[in-house]
Enzyme design. Structure first.
Site, PDB file in Angstrom:
ATOM      1  NE  ARG A  76      -3.247   2.532   2.735  1.00  0.00           N
ATOM      2  CZ  ARG A  76      -3.182   3.308   3.820  1.00  0.00           C
ATOM      3  NH1 ARG A  76      -2.570   2.902   4.913  1.00  0.00           N
ATOM      4  NH2 ARG A  76      -3.744   4.496   3.811  1.00  0.00           N
ATOM      5  CG  HIS A 120      -1.033   8.880   3.658  1.00  0.00           C
ATOM      6  ND1 HIS A 120      -1.215   7.533   3.888  1.00  0.00           N
ATOM      7  CD2 HIS A 120      -0.584   9.384   4.836  1.00  0.00           C
ATOM      8  CE1 HIS A 120      -0.892   7.235   5.138  1.00  0.00           C
ATOM      9  NE2 HIS A 120      -0.493   8.342   5.737  1.00  0.00           N
ATOM     10  CD  GLU A 166      -4.558   7.436   9.929  1.00  0.00           C
ATOM     11  OE1 GLU A 166      -3.979   8.483  10.242  1.00  0.00           O
ATOM     12  OE2 GLU A 166      -4.206   6.324  10.350  1.00  0.00           O
ATOM     13  CG  ASN A 295      -4.931   3.247   8.752  1.00  0.00           C
ATOM     14  OD1 ASN A 295      -5.050   2.229   8.056  1.00  0.00           O
ATOM     15  ND2 ASN A 295      -4.514   4.402   8.265  1.00  0.00           N
ATOM     16  CE1 TYR A 297       0.247   2.501  13.589  1.00  0.00           C
ATOM     17  CE2 TYR A 297      -1.684   3.709  12.818  1.00  0.00           C
ATOM     18  CZ  TYR A 297      -0.446   3.134  12.572  1.00  0.00           C
ATOM     19  OH  TYR A 297       0.101   3.189  11.314  1.00  0.00           O
ATOM     20  CD  GLU A 368      -1.461   3.770   8.194  1.00  0.00           C
ATOM     21  OE1 GLU A 368      -1.251   4.209   9.350  1.00  0.00           O
ATOM     22  OE2 GLU A 368      -1.573   4.505   7.208  1.00  0.00           O
TER      23      GLU A 368
HETATM   24  C1  PNW Z   1      -1.102   7.242  10.877  1.00  0.00           C
HETATM   25  N1  PNW Z   1      -3.311   9.897  16.331  1.00  0.00           N
HETATM   26  O1  PNW Z   1      -1.051   8.477  11.505  1.00  0.00           O
HETATM   27  C2  PNW Z   1      -0.744   7.539   9.429  1.00  0.00           C
HETATM   28  O2  PNW Z   1      -1.603   6.998   8.477  1.00  0.00           O
HETATM   29  C3  PNW Z   1       0.689   7.291   9.100  1.00  0.00           C
HETATM   30  O3  PNW Z   1       1.076   8.147   8.067  1.00  0.00           O
HETATM   31  C4  PNW Z   1       1.551   7.439  10.337  1.00  0.00           C
HETATM   32  O4  PNW Z   1       2.915   7.348  10.065  1.00  0.00           O
HETATM   33  C5  PNW Z   1       1.114   6.346  11.315  1.00  0.00           C
HETATM   34  O5  PNW Z   1      -0.270   6.373  11.557  1.00  0.00           O
HETATM   35  C6  PNW Z   1       1.839   6.412  12.643  1.00  0.00           C
HETATM   36  O6  PNW Z   1       1.578   7.621  13.294  1.00  0.00           O
HETATM   37  C7  PNW Z   1      -1.630   8.752  12.723  1.00  0.00           C
HETATM   38  O7  PNW Z   1      -2.908  10.917  16.909  1.00  0.00           O
HETATM   39  C8  PNW Z   1      -1.186   9.905  13.372  1.00  0.00           C
HETATM   40  O8  PNW Z   1      -4.231   9.194  16.846  1.00  0.00           O
HETATM   41  C9  PNW Z   1      -1.746  10.287  14.562  1.00  0.00           C
HETATM   42  C10 PNW Z   1      -2.754   9.505  15.112  1.00  0.00           C
HETATM   43  C11 PNW Z   1      -3.195   8.372  14.478  1.00  0.00           C
HETATM   44  C12 PNW Z   1      -2.628   7.984  13.265  1.00  0.00           C
END
Ligand code: PNW
Length: 460
Positions: A76, A120, A166, A295, A297, A368
């Site tokens: 991707r 992006h 996002e 995505n 995390y 992601e």
């Molecule tokens: C994503 N938050 O960013 C992006 O899609 C990527 O480009 C980035 O490198 C990756 O996650 C890691 O950060 C985010 O604050 C940035 O919750 C901030 C947040 C979530 C996703």
């Protein structure tokens, strides 16, 4: 990872244009809002920028060879809008088209399926000046016209399209907290930007479905990001707070697409601050995603704050928390990544199940998932056991979700290469491949080799 996944699961890794390409002004590329944002002292840690990044623009053939050696089945990446249309609209930059053509051909040659994100975050700076970026009335049409150029040039070979990455981050971090480009701080602008992002997505999908999909036969969707929100206590108030937090995070963007309108709780709480869709817009937006891109995390606890919000933290929080009356927190027992994002695999399973329940079990691609850890290479090798443990945990959680009936179709590790991590510059390392600053040598980390085993075991 001893569990067997369905053979249909797509295994890949992901990147984005500004984070890896470099070549910021090469061969006719126009400036993006991130090129400009990085020039402002103090916006990015160590005043880093993406001028060179991983130099992928010049070294993509090496990177494709690396992907192939890792056994990736899918990759991707995103297209830089100002590399294709330097002024955001009008004249096409042939060198930009040539670059993406060569990348796509190299991937197909290596048997790697391209998954292409159209946006992006590297908006052409021209459109920030001329249209007020994502706040402007004309921006959604400009995006659809840019998408049309991409479908026309690349759609014969690209069969998986993601319109926008996002929208929540663009709206909240770009227009609410102002920590990402274009750096605006406001309580109202995120909702306006979000509104235009949704319209832009739907208009691009409409172009694809009417002009290209019948012949090209690909899929198109949007990728949203969401953390899990676990009620801090079992009280009805905290449970409602966690639900509200998920609605302000994910349903903000997914409800219009799957149900035709914003969640009721956002409409009630925001009133006039939340723009409304016309019936025609609702018609266009409803059903405008062939799959659910996610995505994911991290996880936080959510508690009711109707009697006083603590305002939340700025980065990685749940948005404008005062609009939600939610207080967020984490458990001291949770291990953390270098982003200070908690590692909570069961949150991933719960989020997947929440999506399945709310949106009638759509096909979900995790576009992601990953973690930042900084390991120093020793004799050219990186033993990143923390990252392997992270993926072991999250993939086991994804597997459980599948056992519970979730329609999981794909999984992409963020990220292929250590790269430019936005406001954190190069200080945070998400890659399964180490990229040495200065020399830019690529070293596959232990997690990359571990991932290859997972793919081999589960591949067709
Ligand atoms: C994503 N938050 O960013 C992006 O899609 C990527 O480009 C980035 O490198 C990756 O996650 C890691 O950060 C985010 O604050 C940035 O919750 C901030 C947040 C979530 C996703």
């Amino acid at each position: 990872m001893n569990k067997q996944f369905p053979a249909t699961v797509v295994w890949g890794s992901a990147t984005s244009s500004y984070q890896i390409e470099g070549g910021w002004n090469a061969d006719g590329k126009g400036p993006s809002i991130w090129d400009v944002f990085c020039m402002i002292p103090g916006k990015v840690q160590d005043n880093d920028n993406g001028n060179v990044a991983c130099d992928h623009y010049h070294r993509f053939r090496e990177d494709v060879a690396l992907m192939k050696s890792l056994g990736l089945k899918a990759y991707r990446f995103s297209i830089s809008w100002p590399r294709v249309l330097p002024a955001g609209q009008g004249a096409v930059n042939q060198a930009g088209i040539d670059f993406y053509n060569a990348l796509i051909d190299a991937l197909l040659e290596a048997d790697i399926e391209p998954w292409v994100t159209l946006y992006h975050w590297d908006l052409p700076a021209a459109l920030e000046f001329e249209m007020d970026g994502w706040l402007g009335e004309e921006i959604s049409d400009a995006f659809a016209a840019y998408a049309d150029v991409c479908f026309r040039h690349f759609g014969d070979r690209v069969k998986n399209w993601i319109t926008i990455n996002e929208a929540w981050v663009v709206a909240i971090l770009g227009y609410g907290h102002g920590v990402f480009a274009p750096g605006k701080k406001s309580k109202d602008l995120p909702y306006r930007a979000g509104h235009n992002l949704i319209k832009a997505h739907a208009k691009a999908v409409d172009v694809y479905r009417k002009k290209y999909q019948p012949e090209q036969g690909g899929k198109i969707g949007i990728t949203n990001n969401c953390d899990w929100r676990e009620p801090l206590t079992d009280s009805p108030a905290d449970r409602a707070a966690a639900e509200r937090a998920l609605e302000f995070f994910l349903a903000w963007f997914a409800d219009p697409i799957y149900k035709g309108d914003y969640p009721a709780c956002m409409k009630e709480r925001l009133g006039e601050r939340l723009p409304a869709f016309t019936p025609e817009e609702q018609e266009l937006i409803r059903g405008s995603s062939d799959f659910f891109g996610l995505n994911h995390y991290t996880t936080m606890y959510a508690a009711d704050a109707t009697h006083g919000s603590d305002g939340g933290s700025v980065y990685g929080n749940g948005g404008l928390s005062e609009d939600q009356d939610v207080n967020l927190s984490i458990s001291p027992d949770w291990a953390m990544t270098d982003m200070q994002w908690a590692i909570v695999p069961w949150g991933c399973r719960k989020l997947l199940e929440w999506i399945a329940a709310r949106y009638d079990n759509p096909p979900v691609y995790i576009t992601e998932n990953g973690c930042a850890f900084d390991q120093t290479p020793i004799d050219g090798q990186v033993d990143d056991r923390d990252r392997i443990a992270f993926f072991e945990g999250y993939l086991a959680a994804v597997h459980e979700a599948i056992e519970h009936g979730v329609n999981m179709k794909g999984y992409f590790i963020w990220s292929l290469l250590d790269n430019f991590e936005w406001a954190s510059g190069y200080s945070k390392k998400f890659g399964i491949t180490h990229v040495e600053a200065g020399t830019l040598n690529r070293v596959p980390k232990a997690s990359a080799l571990w991932y290859r085993e997972v793919i081999l075991k589960n591949g067709l």
